[in-house]
Write a protein that holds these residues in place. Structure first.
Motif, PDB file in Angstrom:
ATOM      1  N   LEU A 124       1.581  10.231  -1.809  1.00  0.00           N
ATOM      2  CA  LEU A 124       1.057  10.011  -0.469  1.00  0.00           C
ATOM      3  C   LEU A 124       0.497  11.307   0.120  1.00  0.00           C
ATOM      4  CD1 LEU A 124       0.888   7.677   1.625  1.00  0.00           C
ATOM      5  CD2 LEU A 124       3.002   8.580   2.588  1.00  0.00           C
ATOM      6  N   THR A 125      -0.749  11.238   0.549  1.00  0.00           N
ATOM      7  CA  THR A 125      -1.381  12.393   1.195  1.00  0.00           C
ATOM      8  C   THR A 125      -1.190  12.278   2.708  1.00  0.00           C
ATOM      9  OG1 THR A 125      -3.494  11.260   1.485  1.00  0.00           O
ATOM     10  CG2 THR A 125      -3.168  12.470  -0.601  1.00  0.00           C
ATOM     11  N   GLU A 146       1.419   4.121  -3.195  1.00  0.00           N
ATOM     12  CA  GLU A 146       1.080   5.531  -3.040  1.00  0.00           C
ATOM     13  C   GLU A 146       2.275   6.393  -2.647  1.00  0.00           C
ATOM     14  OE1 GLU A 146      -2.590   6.526  -1.361  1.00  0.00           O
ATOM     15  OE2 GLU A 146      -3.363   4.480  -1.472  1.00  0.00           O
ATOM     16  N   SER A 197       0.833  -1.199   0.000  1.00  0.00           N
ATOM     17  CA  SER A 197       0.000   0.000   0.000  1.00  0.00           C
ATOM     18  C   SER A 197       0.870   1.253   0.000  1.00  0.00           C
ATOM     19  CB  SER A 197      -0.935  -0.020   1.212  1.00  0.00           C
ATOM     20  OG  SER A 197      -1.746   1.116   1.242  1.00  0.00           O
ATOM     21  N   TYR A 198       1.894   1.243   0.827  1.00  0.00           N
ATOM     22  CA  TYR A 198       2.817   2.381   0.886  1.00  0.00           C
ATOM     23  C   TYR A 198       3.535   2.560  -0.451  1.00  0.00           C
ATOM     24  CZ  TYR A 198       6.840   5.202   2.417  1.00  0.00           C
ATOM     25  OH  TYR A 198       7.806   6.167   2.552  1.00  0.00           O
ATOM     26  N   THR A 201      -3.317   6.966   7.976  1.00  0.00           N
ATOM     27  CA  THR A 201      -3.927   5.632   7.928  1.00  0.00           C
ATOM     28  C   THR A 201      -2.850   4.549   7.965  1.00  0.00           C
ATOM     29  OG1 THR A 201      -5.826   6.454   6.693  1.00  0.00           O
ATOM     30  CG2 THR A 201      -5.388   4.092   6.552  1.00  0.00           C
ATOM     31  N   LEU A 202      -1.799   4.731   7.182  1.00  0.00           N
ATOM     32  CA  LEU A 202      -0.701   3.758   7.169  1.00  0.00           C
ATOM     33  C   LEU A 202      -0.021   3.688   8.539  1.00  0.00           C
ATOM     34  CD1 LEU A 202       0.872   4.489   3.674  1.00  0.00           C
ATOM     35  CD2 LEU A 202      -0.369   2.417   4.352  1.00  0.00           C
ATOM     36  N   GLU A 208      -3.543  12.304   4.869  1.00  0.00           N
ATOM     37  CA  GLU A 208      -4.582  11.390   5.353  1.00  0.00           C
ATOM     38  C   GLU A 208      -4.163   9.931   5.180  1.00  0.00           C
ATOM     39  OE1 GLU A 208      -9.063  10.201   4.026  1.00  0.00           O
ATOM     40  OE2 GLU A 208      -8.613  12.349   4.153  1.00  0.00           O
ATOM     41  N   LYS A 209      -3.627   9.595   4.008  1.00  0.00           N
ATOM     42  CA  LYS A 209      -3.194   8.222   3.758  1.00  0.00           C
ATOM     43  C   LYS A 209      -1.994   7.876   4.639  1.00  0.00           C
ATOM     44  CE  LYS A 209      -3.014   4.204   1.806  1.00  0.00           C
ATOM     45  NZ  LYS A 209      -4.002   3.173   2.047  1.00  0.00           N
TER      46      LYS A 209
END
Length: 167
Positions: free
Chosen positions: A102-103, A98, A94-95, A109-110, A105-106
């Protein structure tokens, strides 16, 4: 070279091989035509599991009775550990997907997912101590947990050296 250092080097080599697979996956954008990365990774994973079991077997010096009690707990531990590795792999994928976009917010989340994973892993390790102590005398239980801890530390170290910082 002392036997203790040889053990550490062998463990380090296995961890580097494992994280080398992670690194290659990080850098890989798309498999070449005809490649079967899942099958190759499965082969490498199987070899790593077998090599790790050989290392544990060599350095545990189990009696027949201890082995009978220990190996089922070891296998259960490794199965649960694989679930943690699978979650870490998903988190890293996932990392990686993005990384360039990468935002905040993301990223949060990570971070939350990573902290949850770390907490679950600590709970998992702690839950196995009574099982291992039931299967082995105290000193051998401590030795096994030291071996697992060395794998854990080396894996985390190699991941830290492999995974790029958030930009």
């Amino acid at each position: 070279m002392g036997e203790k250092n040889l053990t550490r080097l062998t463990i380090a080599a296995l961890v580097v091989l494992l994280t080398g697979v992670v690194s290659a996956g990080w850098a890989q954008t798309k498999p070449a035509a005809g490649d079967k990365p899942a099958n190759n990774l499965q082969i490498i994973h199987g070899k790593l599991k077998a090599d790790k079991k050989l290392i544990v077997s060599k350095y545990m010096e189990l009696t027949e009775s201890e082995a009978k009690n220990f190996w089922p707990v070891y296998e259960e531990y490794q199965t649960d550990l694989q679930k943690i590795y699978d979650r870490m792999g998903s988190l890293l994928k996932s990392y990686a997907a993005e990384y360039k976009s990468l935002t905040d917010e993301k990223a949060k989340t990570l971070l939350d997912d990573w902290l949850s994973l770390e907490q679950d892993d600590a709970k998992r390790r702690q839950s196995y101590v009574p099982k291992i102590l039931k299967a082995l005398p105290g000193k051998k239980a401590a030795r096994y947990l030291q071996i697992e801890n060395e794998f854990h530390i080396l894996l985390n170290y190699d991941l830290a050296a492999t995974v790029p910082l958030v930009q």
